[in-house]
Scaffold this motif. Structure first.
Motif, PDB file in Angstrom:
ATOM      1  N   MET A 163       0.863  -1.190   0.000  1.00 58.21           N
ATOM      2  CA  MET A 163       0.000   0.000   0.000  1.00 58.21           C
ATOM      3  C   MET A 163       0.897   1.237   0.000  1.00 58.21           C
ATOM      4  N   PHE A 164       0.774   2.075  -0.999  1.00 53.46           N
ATOM      5  CA  PHE A 164       1.594   3.284  -1.032  1.00 53.46           C
ATOM      6  C   PHE A 164       1.017   4.357  -0.116  1.00 53.46           C
ATOM      7  N   PHE A 165      -0.327   4.405  -0.021  1.00 54.33           N
ATOM      8  CA  PHE A 165      -1.030   5.303   0.896  1.00 54.33           C
ATOM      9  C   PHE A 165      -1.919   4.459   1.795  1.00 54.33           C
ATOM     10  N   THR A 166      -2.007   4.799   3.085  1.00 58.43           N
ATOM     11  CA  THR A 166      -2.839   4.064   4.025  1.00 58.43           C
ATOM     12  C   THR A 166      -4.236   4.687   4.103  1.00 58.43           C
ATOM     13  N   TYR A 167      -5.146   4.020   4.825  1.00 55.63           N
ATOM     14  CA  TYR A 167      -6.513   4.536   4.955  1.00 55.63           C
ATOM     15  C   TYR A 167      -6.559   5.912   5.622  1.00 55.63           C
ATOM     16  N   PRO A 168      -5.835   6.151   6.724  1.00 57.40           N
ATOM     17  CA  PRO A 168      -5.852   7.500   7.302  1.00 57.40           C
ATOM     18  C   PRO A 168      -5.368   8.567   6.323  1.00 57.40           C
ATOM     19  N   THR A 169      -4.375   8.229   5.486  1.00 58.29           N
ATOM     20  CA  THR A 169      -3.894   9.184   4.490  1.00 58.29           C
ATOM     21  C   THR A 169      -4.983   9.484   3.466  1.00 58.29           C
ATOM     22  N   LEU A 170      -5.723   8.452   3.048  1.00 55.11           N
ATOM     23  CA  LEU A 170      -6.833   8.660   2.116  1.00 55.11           C
ATOM     24  C   LEU A 170      -7.907   9.556   2.735  1.00 55.11           C
ATOM     25  N   ILE A 171      -8.218   9.317   3.996  1.00 58.00           N
ATOM     26  CA  ILE A 171      -9.249  10.112   4.674  1.00 58.00           C
ATOM     27  C   ILE A 171      -8.822  11.569   4.775  1.00 58.00           C
ATOM     28  N   ALA A 172      -7.578  11.799   5.174  1.00 54.29           N
ATOM     29  CA  ALA A 172      -7.071  13.167   5.285  1.00 54.29           C
ATOM     30  C   ALA A 172      -7.077  13.859   3.926  1.00 54.29           C
ATOM     31  N   HIS A 173      -6.753  13.113   2.878  1.00 53.20           N
ATOM     32  CA  HIS A 173      -6.777  13.672   1.519  1.00 53.20           C
ATOM     33  C   HIS A 173      -8.197  14.090   1.139  1.00 53.20           C
ATOM     34  N   ALA A 174      -9.171  13.228   1.419  1.00 51.57           N
ATOM     35  CA  ALA A 174     -10.563  13.520   1.066  1.00 51.57           C
ATOM     36  C   ALA A 174     -11.121  14.692   1.859  1.00 51.57           C
ATOM     37  N   ALA A 175     -10.645  14.855   3.101  1.00 50.64           N
ATOM     38  CA  ALA A 175     -11.186  15.886   3.998  1.00 50.64           C
ATOM     39  C   ALA A 175     -10.381  17.183   3.956  1.00 50.64           C
ATOM     40  N   ARG A 176      -9.497  17.320   3.008  1.00 50.68           N
ATOM     41  CA  ARG A 176      -8.666  18.531   2.955  1.00 50.68           C
ATOM     42  C   ARG A 176      -9.497  19.800   2.829  1.00 50.68           C
ATOM     43  N   THR A 177     -10.561  19.747   2.010  1.00 50.88           N
ATOM     44  CA  THR A 177     -11.350  20.961   1.763  1.00 50.88           C
ATOM     45  C   THR A 177     -12.819  20.801   2.133  1.00 50.88           C
ATOM     46  N   ARG A 178     -13.177  19.683   2.753  1.00 53.08           N
ATOM     47  CA  ARG A 178     -14.576  19.465   3.140  1.00 53.08           C
ATOM     48  C   ARG A 178     -14.639  18.462   4.271  1.00 53.08           C
ATOM     49  N   SER A 179     -15.700  18.529   5.028  1.00 54.84           N
ATOM     50  CA  SER A 179     -15.926  17.520   6.059  1.00 54.84           C
ATOM     51  C   SER A 179     -16.547  16.284   5.416  1.00 54.84           C
ATOM     52  N   LEU A 180     -16.473  15.165   6.119  1.00 54.78           N
ATOM     53  CA  LEU A 180     -17.048  13.912   5.639  1.00 54.78           C
ATOM     54  C   LEU A 180     -18.129  13.470   6.619  1.00 54.78           C
ATOM     55  N   SER A 181     -19.315  13.229   6.110  1.00 59.21           N
ATOM     56  CA  SER A 181     -20.439  12.866   6.975  1.00 59.21           C
ATOM     57  C   SER A 181     -20.317  11.436   7.490  1.00 59.21           C
ATOM     58  N   ALA A 182     -20.882  11.201   8.652  1.00 58.00           N
ATOM     59  CA  ALA A 182     -20.917   9.853   9.217  1.00 58.00           C
ATOM     60  C   ALA A 182     -21.559   8.899   8.222  1.00 58.00           C
ATOM     61  N   GLY A 183     -20.951   7.736   8.060  1.00 58.40           N
ATOM     62  CA  GLY A 183     -21.425   6.767   7.084  1.00 58.40           C
ATOM     63  C   GLY A 183     -20.674   6.836   5.773  1.00 58.40           C
ATOM     64  N   THR A 184     -19.761   7.780   5.627  1.00 52.36           N
ATOM     65  CA  THR A 184     -18.929   7.839   4.425  1.00 52.36           C
ATOM     66  C   THR A 184     -18.097   6.563   4.332  1.00 52.36           C
ATOM     67  N   ILE A 185     -18.029   6.003   3.137  1.00 51.35           N
ATOM     68  CA  ILE A 185     -17.267   4.779   2.876  1.00 51.35           C
ATOM     69  C   ILE A 185     -16.035   5.150   2.060  1.00 51.35           C
ATOM     70  N   VAL A 186     -14.883   4.632   2.464  1.00 51.12           N
ATOM     71  CA  VAL A 186     -13.633   4.889   1.735  1.00 51.12           C
ATOM     72  C   VAL A 186     -12.967   3.557   1.400  1.00 51.12           C
ATOM     73  N   GLY A 187     -12.782   3.310   0.103  1.00 47.13           N
ATOM     74  CA  GLY A 187     -12.048   2.132  -0.355  1.00 47.13           C
ATOM     75  C   GLY A 187     -10.644   2.517  -0.754  1.00 47.13           C
ATOM     76  N   ALA A 188      -9.811   1.497  -1.001  1.00 43.16           N
ATOM     77  CA  ALA A 188      -8.404   1.753  -1.327  1.00 43.16           C
ATOM     78  C   ALA A 188      -8.002   1.215  -2.687  1.00 43.16           C
ATOM     79  N   GLY A 189      -8.956   0.696  -3.455  1.00 42.16           N
ATOM     80  CA  GLY A 189      -8.646   0.192  -4.783  1.00 42.16           C
ATOM     81  C   GLY A 189      -8.393  -1.307  -4.794  1.00 42.16           C
ATOM     82  N   ALA A 190      -8.345  -1.869  -5.996  1.00 41.40           N
ATOM     83  CA  ALA A 190      -8.092  -3.306  -6.153  1.00 41.40           C
ATOM     84  C   ALA A 190      -6.754  -3.668  -5.520  1.00 41.40           C
TER      85      ALA A 190
END
Length: 341
Positions: A239-266
């Protein structure tokens, strides 16, 4: 703790607690009627849900419990306010792009690649995946996804670890023929990403023991087509990026609502012996070896199974098991039955 959703109860299903062996369940309307409501109030619902889980695991005949039938289950979250999927296994991304003649993004090692997918409806773990035409090149992608509580804008990767509340397996279906025409437009996926499928149950991180380190899961994800094994790549390796890194990337300019699903790819490992988590990568290897792919895309009647086992060989999340079906044929048949004669 293991949680699932019965199909009954409207579009968001009915929340149930499932025992560790995935054999029995119990509805918990006095705690939360749906998983979405439970995750929105996780601090106040988790303790009560866990008490039920521990009791159900100890006592199979717990009053109100019932034998679990996977066919009656919807996705743990039958729909979600947001579904985000990354591509953090660079080995997979490099092969997939090479196969369709596309260059890698110049910043792919500094900024995670991520898209926002369809989330208003997910098919159930045992539902048919219906597409209109085999020529669209249907592929499966075996993935691991996390479910979040409310995440504030600007969260750091370190802080993001605490917002991961549940994990699920994911089949992120992709229409590969359409990616060749959609992605060059520079505006992301639309038609190429139909609905996805998730595992029968979602589990809390503590269920995974030492295999989960707060950032990644050190276990293989198993996939097969029509009973033939495709791969067993370890979701935590390469894994080049971990799940917390993905979450921080997604939340850089917006909040994420409860129930948001984040995958990491195949999932894709550098070790070729672990096989494949999608057809695109297998076909890419065939093209590199002989100049032509010999493995077909998924066809009507094919069945894709995705599962993960613990150290004792028991299923952790239950199995995703989707047959591929002809949506046009189904619609025509239903119309014919409804037409008065």
């Amino acid at each position: 703790m293991k949680l699932a959703s019965l199909r009954q109860g409207g579009r968001d299903g009915t929340l149930i607690v499932v025992d560790r062996s995935l054999s029995r369940g119990i509805a918990v309307p006095h705690i939360a009627t749906t998983l979405q409501k439970a995750i929105e109030q996780w601090d106040s619902t988790r303790g009560a849900l866990d008490e039920i889980y521990q009791a159900l695991t100890r006592e199979a005949a717990l009053p109100g419990s019932f034998a679990l039938d996977p066919e009656e289950l919807a996705s743990p979250l039958p729909r979600s306010f947001q579904f985000l999927d990354g591509s953090v296994y660079l080995h997979h991304m490099e092969k997939a792009r090479k196969a369709r003649g596309a260059e890698m993004p110049p910043n792919y090692k500094t900024d995670p690649l991520m898209y926002q997918g369809l989330s208003d409806r997910f098919i159930g773990p045992r539902d048919a995946m219906r597409i209109p035409d085999e020529s669209l090149g249907l592929d499966y992608e075996a993935e691991l996804a996390v479910v979040l509580d409310d995440v504030p804008m600007g969260v750091s990767a370190t802080e993001a670890r605490g917002h991961i509340k549940l994990l699920m397996l994911l089949n992120d279906f992709t229409l590969r023929t359409l990616t060749r025409s959609e992605l060059p437009k520079g505006f992301g996926f639309m038609q190429a990403k139909p609905t996805s499928s998730f595992s029968p149950v979602a589990v809390t991180p503590d269920e995974l023991g030492g295999a989960w380190d707060g950032e990644k899961l050190d276990l293989p994800i198993l996939s097969s087509i029509n009973g033939e094994p495709m791969g067993s790549a370890n979701t935590g390796r390469d894994m080049f990026f971990t799940y917390p890194t993905l979450i921080a990337h997604a939340a850089r300019t917006r909040s994420l609502s409860a129930g948001t699903i984040v995958g990491a790819g195949a999932v894709s490992n550098l070790d070729a012996r672990t096989g494949y988590a999608c057809l695109a990568e297998k076909r890419a290897d065939e093209e590199l070896a002989s100049g032509k792919a010999s493995t077909p895309w998924l066809r009507f009647g094919d069945r894709v199974r995705i599962e993960m086992l613990d150290a004792e060989g028991a299923s952790i999340f239950g199995a995703i098991d989707n047959a591929i079906d002809n949506a046009v044929h189904r619609a025509q048949a239903a119309s014919a039955l409804a037409t008065p004669r």
